[in-house]
Design a protein around this motif. Structure first.
Motif, PDB file in Angstrom:
ATOM      1  N   VAL A 133       0.845  -1.196   0.000  1.00  0.00           N
ATOM      2  CA  VAL A 133       0.000   0.000   0.000  1.00  0.00           C
ATOM      3  C   VAL A 133       0.877   1.240   0.000  1.00  0.00           C
ATOM      4  CG1 VAL A 133      -1.777   1.269   1.261  1.00  0.00           C
ATOM      5  CG2 VAL A 133      -1.816  -1.233   1.232  1.00  0.00           C
ATOM      6  N   ALA A 134       0.521   2.201  -0.829  1.00  0.00           N
ATOM      7  CA  ALA A 134       1.274   3.455  -0.884  1.00  0.00           C
ATOM      8  C   ALA A 134       1.133   4.204   0.439  1.00  0.00           C
ATOM      9  CB  ALA A 134       0.773   4.324  -2.033  1.00  0.00           C
ATOM     10  N   PRO A 135       2.244   4.674   1.026  1.00  0.00           N
ATOM     11  CA  PRO A 135       2.178   5.332   2.340  1.00  0.00           C
ATOM     12  C   PRO A 135       1.430   6.656   2.327  1.00  0.00           C
ATOM     13  CG  PRO A 135       4.391   5.478   1.411  1.00  0.00           C
ATOM     14  CD  PRO A 135       3.618   4.548   0.522  1.00  0.00           C
ATOM     15  N   ASP A 136       1.280   7.275   1.147  1.00  0.00           N
ATOM     16  CA  ASP A 136       0.603   8.570   1.091  1.00  0.00           C
ATOM     17  C   ASP A 136      -0.876   8.459   0.746  1.00  0.00           C
ATOM     18  OD1 ASP A 136       1.074   7.625  -1.448  1.00  0.00           O
ATOM     19  OD2 ASP A 136       1.606   9.580  -2.298  1.00  0.00           O
ATOM     20  N   GLU A 137      -1.395   7.241   0.598  1.00  0.00           N
ATOM     21  CA  GLU A 137      -2.809   7.057   0.283  1.00  0.00           C
ATOM     22  C   GLU A 137      -3.628   7.198   1.560  1.00  0.00           C
ATOM     23  OE1 GLU A 137      -5.805   3.811  -1.888  1.00  0.00           O
ATOM     24  OE2 GLU A 137      -3.648   3.424  -1.740  1.00  0.00           O
ATOM     25  N   MET A 138      -4.647   8.059   1.538  1.00  0.00           N
ATOM     26  CA  MET A 138      -5.447   8.352   2.719  1.00  0.00           C
ATOM     27  C   MET A 138      -6.886   7.865   2.528  1.00  0.00           C
ATOM     28  SD  MET A 138      -3.107   9.826   4.522  1.00  0.00           S
ATOM     29  CE  MET A 138      -4.040  10.530   5.893  1.00  0.00           C
ATOM     30  N   ILE A 139      -7.544   7.537   3.648  1.00  0.00           N
ATOM     31  CA  ILE A 139      -8.951   7.155   3.636  1.00  0.00           C
ATOM     32  C   ILE A 139      -9.686   7.948   4.702  1.00  0.00           C
ATOM     33  CG2 ILE A 139      -8.512   4.823   2.785  1.00  0.00           C
ATOM     34  CD1 ILE A 139      -8.831   3.804   5.629  1.00  0.00           C
ATOM     35  N   GLU A 140     -10.965   8.203   4.464  1.00  0.00           N
ATOM     36  CA  GLU A 140     -11.791   8.952   5.413  1.00  0.00           C
ATOM     37  C   GLU A 140     -12.592   7.970   6.263  1.00  0.00           C
ATOM     38  OE1 GLU A 140     -15.454  11.570   4.528  1.00  0.00           O
ATOM     39  OE2 GLU A 140     -13.747  12.958   4.461  1.00  0.00           O
ATOM     40  N   VAL A 141     -12.545   8.160   7.581  1.00  0.00           N
ATOM     41  CA  VAL A 141     -13.170   7.218   8.508  1.00  0.00           C
ATOM     42  C   VAL A 141     -14.120   7.980   9.433  1.00  0.00           C
ATOM     43  CG1 VAL A 141     -12.778   5.529  10.332  1.00  0.00           C
ATOM     44  CG2 VAL A 141     -11.143   5.732   8.444  1.00  0.00           C
ATOM     45  N   THR A 142     -15.344   7.464   9.562  1.00  0.00           N
ATOM     46  CA  THR A 142     -16.309   8.019  10.509  1.00  0.00           C
ATOM     47  C   THR A 142     -15.975   7.522  11.908  1.00  0.00           C
ATOM     48  OG1 THR A 142     -18.029   8.056   8.813  1.00  0.00           O
ATOM     49  CG2 THR A 142     -18.746   8.178  11.125  1.00  0.00           C
ATOM     50  N   THR A 143     -15.853   8.424  12.864  1.00  0.00           N
ATOM     51  CA  THR A 143     -15.461   8.040  14.217  1.00  0.00           C
ATOM     52  C   THR A 143     -16.685   7.851  15.110  1.00  0.00           C
ATOM     53  OG1 THR A 143     -15.175  10.372  14.790  1.00  0.00           O
ATOM     54  CG2 THR A 143     -13.225   9.172  14.066  1.00  0.00           C
ATOM     55  N   ILE A 144     -16.467   7.277  16.266  1.00  0.00           N
ATOM     56  CA  ILE A 144     -17.546   7.011  17.217  1.00  0.00           C
ATOM     57  C   ILE A 144     -18.003   8.313  17.869  1.00  0.00           C
ATOM     58  CG2 ILE A 144     -18.112   5.816  19.382  1.00  0.00           C
ATOM     59  CD1 ILE A 144     -16.124   3.667  18.611  1.00  0.00           C
ATOM     60  N   GLY A 145     -19.297   8.403  18.154  1.00  0.00           N
ATOM     61  CA  GLY A 145     -19.824   9.560  18.876  1.00  0.00           C
ATOM     62  C   GLY A 145     -20.282  10.685  17.983  1.00  0.00           C
ATOM     63  N   GLY A 146     -20.391  10.465  16.683  1.00  0.00           N
ATOM     64  CA  GLY A 146     -20.876  11.499  15.782  1.00  0.00           C
ATOM     65  C   GLY A 146     -19.889  12.611  15.522  1.00  0.00           C
ATOM     66  N   ARG A 147     -18.609  12.393  15.848  1.00  0.00           N
ATOM     67  CA  ARG A 147     -17.616  13.428  15.575  1.00  0.00           C
ATOM     68  C   ARG A 147     -17.336  13.517  14.080  1.00  0.00           C
ATOM     69  NH1 ARG A 147     -15.650  10.364  19.880  1.00  0.00           N
ATOM     70  NH2 ARG A 147     -15.646  11.438  21.905  1.00  0.00           N
ATOM     71  N   ALA A 148     -16.658  14.566  13.694  1.00  0.00           N
ATOM     72  CA  ALA A 148     -16.335  14.764  12.282  1.00  0.00           C
ATOM     73  C   ALA A 148     -15.426  13.630  11.797  1.00  0.00           C
ATOM     74  CB  ALA A 148     -15.641  16.116  12.088  1.00  0.00           C
ATOM     75  N   PRO A 149     -15.602  13.184  10.543  1.00  0.00           N
ATOM     76  CA  PRO A 149     -14.745  12.119   9.997  1.00  0.00           C
ATOM     77  C   PRO A 149     -13.279  12.523  10.031  1.00  0.00           C
ATOM     78  CG  PRO A 149     -16.645  12.516   8.576  1.00  0.00           C
ATOM     79  CD  PRO A 149     -16.638  13.611   9.583  1.00  0.00           C
TER      80      PRO A 149
END
Length: 275
Positions: A133-149
């Protein structure tokens, strides 16, 4: 037949003594009863019961693979099924209590995200080899508690997944070694199940098993929706093929399952008496 070995179909042969090597699959009576009751409540009638890895093998393995030796690994949600073939027959089966849900749980814990989001991330971005996996590849993740991704490197996701996949394959390898089937895999290993679709699963498996590995999708199956992932449907397609074959087995009903339980208890009582 009369001491002559290697006969697969003795029908029509003459002899005095008939011997056979058989592979017996056992399961919990309660588990079988639950499956039967679940299907009956859905309005279905059960013709027979079959081990899920055997059903998957019916759909994805070729006759040559079964003849020269292969192991099918069906990575399901909660369990991983194993069936090893040699000389055209199943020689070893096992079901391990670990599967894709454990990978999703690791992701949920490591990235502090709900389990449903972890499952989505696994299917869309999952990778079993961090170095691929390329080290600079990013993904957006939804966090617990309704906080911003939040954004995480995809390589971090792979670093969470890789140890769990290594554990699954190591446990499978231990089963194959214990049964002696690790020396009989002339055709290698075939992977099925939804978890097998992740990037890097094949090279990781080849590194552990030291044999060729491929992803198993249903073979010669017309009419299957092309949008469905083949390996995920392997067991279901195998069940259809198994049910379509002529069989002398009577249809099972709930009363039959209770009878099986009574017979089992009677046999256990006999064994206790002799022991």
């Amino acid at each position: 037949v009369d001491g002559q070995d290697g006969i697969r179909e003795p029908l029509g042969m003459a002899g005095v003594r008939l011997e056979a090597r058989v592979h017996v699959v056992t399961t919990s009576i309660a588990a079988a009863q639950n499956v039967v009751k679940c299907c009956e409540r859905a309005g279905l009638h059960i013709a027979d019961l079959i081990l899920a890895p055997l059903a998957a093998a019916q759909a994805v393995l070729t006759a040559e693979e079964k003849e020269f030796g292969t192991a099918l690994i069906d990575i399901g949600a909660g369990t991983t099924g194993i069936v090893a073939f040699d000389q055209g027959a199943p020689k070893h089966t096992a079901v391990l209590p670990i599967g894709g849900n454990h990978v999703s749980s690791d992701i949920a814990t490591g990235l502090h995200t709900p389990l449903r989001e972890a499952e989505r991330i696994k299917r869309r971005y999952g990778a079993a080899l961090a170095v691929a996996v390329a080290p600079d590849e990013m993904i957006e993740v939804t966090t617990i508690g309704g906080r911003a991704p939040r954004e995480f490197p995809r390589q971090l996701l792979a670093e969470i997944i890789e140890p769990r996949m290594e554990e699954i394959f190591a446990l499978v390898q231990r089963q194959l070694i214990r049964s002696g089937m690790d020396e009989c895999l002339g055709s290698g290993v075939v992977l099925t199940g939804g978890t097998a679709l992740m990037d890097g699963v094949v090279p990781l498996a080849e590194r552990i098993f030291q044999v060729p590995v491929r992803i198993g999708a249903p073979l010669e199956c017309e009419g299957l929706d092309e949008t469905l992932p083949g390996p995920m449907c392997a067991a279901a397609v195998g069940l259809v093929r198994y049910g379509a074959e002529p069989s002398d087995h009577p249809t099972l009903v709930a009363g039959d399952m209770r009878l099986i339980g009574r017979v089992r208890r009677r046999m256990m009582d006999w064994i206790k008496e002799f022991m």
